[in-house]
Enzyme design. Structure first.
Site, PDB file in Angstrom:
ATOM      1  CE  LYS A 301     -15.452  76.892  19.175  1.00 36.63           C
ATOM      2  NZ  LYS A 301     -16.196  77.674  20.195  1.00 36.63           N
TER       3      LYS A 301
HETATM    4  N1  5IU Z   1     -12.894  79.033  22.804  1.00 31.75           N
HETATM    5  C1  5IU Z   1     -11.712  78.677  23.404  1.00 31.75           C
HETATM    6  N2  5IU Z   1     -10.710  78.120  22.669  1.00 31.75           N
HETATM    7  C2  5IU Z   1     -10.813  77.918  21.350  1.00 31.75           C
HETATM    8  C3  5IU Z   1     -12.029  78.271  20.731  1.00 31.75           C
HETATM    9  C4  5IU Z   1     -13.036  78.840  21.471  1.00 31.75           C
HETATM   10  O1  5IU Z   1     -11.540  78.849  24.601  1.00 31.75           O
HETATM   11  O2  5IU Z   1      -9.853  77.453  20.704  1.00 31.75           O
HETATM   12  I1  5IU Z   1     -12.214  77.964  18.787  1.00 31.75           I
HETATM   13  C5  5IU Z   1     -14.014  79.620  23.530  1.00 31.75           C
HETATM   14  C6  5IU Z   1     -14.578  78.780  24.624  1.00 31.75           C
HETATM   15  C7  5IU Z   1     -15.076  79.792  25.608  1.00 31.75           C
HETATM   16  C8  5IU Z   1     -14.146  80.966  25.457  1.00 31.75           C
HETATM   17  O3  5IU Z   1     -16.366  80.203  25.226  1.00 31.75           O
HETATM   18  O4  5IU Z   1     -13.612  80.863  24.143  1.00 31.75           O
HETATM   19  C9  5IU Z   1     -13.005  81.016  26.451  1.00 31.75           C
HETATM   20  O5  5IU Z   1     -13.499  81.132  27.753  1.00 31.75           O
HETATM   21  P1  5IU Z   1     -12.552  81.115  29.053  1.00 31.75           P
HETATM   22  O6  5IU Z   1     -11.710  82.430  28.930  1.00 31.75           O
HETATM   23  O7  5IU Z   1     -13.495  81.167  30.199  1.00 31.75           O
HETATM   24  O8  5IU Z   1     -11.695  79.896  29.024  1.00 31.75           O
END
Ligand code: 5IU
Length: 471
Positions: A301
């Site tokens: 990001k």
């Molecule tokens: N992630 C999100 N939402 C977003 C973005 C990135 O969840 O909008 I941009 C990332 C954060 C984490 C992963 O690394 O995706 C999701 O993980 P979980 O499935 O454990 O929530």
């Protein structure tokens, strides 16, 4: 035989071997056309190959001073080969896809930067295939400013090439080909008129709903090579699951990826949460990526000014640019961030997922911000792999990938704002192409069997979606 008689001869031969056909056809990009021209069949007719290479030689190659010539893959390759031998001019070969191993060379053959190269192509409609080859040659420092074409369909290709500083010469225009065929009673004057009318009307490319197209088809519509690779991996491995390995131990990550590698198309890392990071970790992760055929996305990001981001991308402890196939990037700082990454990416099959929406509640992204993000991406077609987003309306381009996090088997929330949707919802309603699952798999008792459940559920939803049977 003089040149004009030979040209007529060629027109009639092409008609006889069905390289040019008349009727109702639909092209690969969905455009209707009353005339179809496909030179792939000529490899079955050595006498036609000979005639074509004779004509092209006399017409444009004999007196050409270029150092090399290069056919646009694939149809023009055998023709370029014949011309190269006849003219005793060296040939270059452009790969359609970079090798995924070894030298990653896009252009094969011996050449020096500054050499000139003449392009050979069979048919030009918009000119985009010629331009792909031109771009790759120019990236190698070659001057590719001339193209010799067998047939100009007269649908804007010449102008498009000219505006990219490529001069085009063609053996036939469609008008000329048609007039020869009418004069020899191969087609009626009416068919000739229909084609002429068709050529007058501007080409309109129908908008195809991306979510109904299968991944293998979309692989052909990409302008970013990481996106192309991803679509192909998904289609071959039959999985659109991305594993988010938010673990803090390198060993734990490698053990997990070894177990689930065959079920995923991508691994998403947060490299800065790993406590025992080492170059060795990267070597091992890369060899797992090779073994199981998945790509690596560093969910960094990036969000700073261009100059800082190019340093963050290439330098420091992690040297993300050396190993990540893709990275996530905020559009917040404006175009400079994309310019910086465009210049920093050294592998041509790397790419950027631009953040257009987030999954967490209360995030500050507005619809205007999302729209501006999608507009900004359109200026960098070779760089952008897709968008991190939540809704299918966010973008239309079928060559880009919708990457959607915030997914678990049941819809729920965590206690820090994350919102989870189900596979059915994100794929069938919201248009996700790659689905990101983190804790849904990582925190399960058996991550391996849980990954299989996610993979199968997600793939079933995708299969239903492209079958067009969604209510
Ligand atoms: N992630 C999100 N939402 C977003 C973005 C990135 O969840 O909008 I941009 C990332 C954060 C984490 C992963 O690394 O995706 C999701 O993980 P979980 O499935 O454990 O929530």
């Amino acid at each position: 035989m003089d040149y004009d008689t030979k040209l007529e001869d060629l027109a009639l031969s092409l008609f006889n071997i069905d390289a040019v056909k008349f009727g109702d056809f639909t092209t690969k990009s969905g455009i209707k056309t009353p005339v179809y021209f496909d030179l792939r069949v000529i490899v079955s007719y050595p006498e036609v190959m000979e005639l074509i290479s004779d004509l092209l030689y006399e017409f444009a190659v004999k007196d050409n001073k270029s150092n090399h010539l290069c056919g646009v893959p694939y149809t023009a390759l055998p023709i370029a080969t014949l011309l190269s031998v006849k003219a005793k001019k060296s040939m270059l070969m452009r790969r359609k896809e970079a090798k995924s191993y070894g030298t990653k060379k896009m252009v094969e053959g011996h050449y020096n930067s500054g050499d000139t190269c003449l392009i050979i192509e069979d048919v030009v409609t918009s000119g985009s295939s010629v331009l792909e080859t031109v771009n790759d040659l120019r990236k190698e420092g070659l001057n590719a400013d001339e193209a010799i074409i067998i047939l100009d369909r007269e649908q804007g290709g010449r102008k498009n090439l000219e505006s990219n500083s490529v001069k085009m010469k063609s053996l036939f225009t469609m008008t000329k080909l048609i007039s020869i065929l009418v004069a020899h009673n191969k087609i009626t004057p009416q068919v000739g008129m229909d084609v002429a009318n068709y050529l007058q009307s501007p080409v309109t490319i129908p908008v195809i709903d991306r979510i109904l197209l299968p991944y293998e088809k979309r692989a052909e519509m990409t302008t970013n090579l990481a996106a192309k690779q991803l679509f192909n991996i998904m289609a071959t491995k039959k999985t659109n699951l991305c594993l988010s390995v938010d673990l803090t131990s390198a060993t734990d990550i490698l053990n997990l990826v070894e177990k689930v590698g065959e079920h995923i198309c991508m691994v998403k890392t947060h490299i800065d949460i790993i406590e025992d990071f080492s170059d060795n970790f990267i070597t091992n992760l890369k060899s797992l990526a090779q073994k199981f055929n998945f790509l690596i996305l560093e969910d960094r990001k990036f969000a700073d000014i261009g100059n800082t981001v190019s340093l963050q991308y290439s330098k420091g402890l992690y040297k993300v640019g050396q190993w990540a196939d893709c990275v996530t990037v905020h559009s917040l700082p404006g175009e400079g961030i994309l310019k910086a990454l465009n210049a920093s990416m050294n592998e041509i099959n790397q790419g950027v997922f631009l953040l257009a929406e987030m999954s967490c509640e209360g995030n500050l992204i507005t619809p205007d911000y999302t729209e501006a993000t999608v507009k900004m991406a359109a200026k960098y077609p070779n760089l952008i792999t897709g968008f991190v987003c939540q809704k299918k309306e966010t973008f239309k381009d079928p060559g880009l990938i919708q990457f959607t996090p915030g997914v678990q088997l049941e819809s729920s929330k965590d206690n820090l704002g994350q919102v989870y949707n189900t596979p059915e919802k994100v794929i069938l309603e919201n248009g996700a192409d790659i689905v990101v699952v983190g804790r849904g798999i990582v925190a399960a008792k058996s991550p391996e069997s849980q990954a299989v459940i996610y993979k199968d559920t997600l793939w079933k939803c995708y299969a239903k979606r492209v079958s067009g049977k969604i209510e």
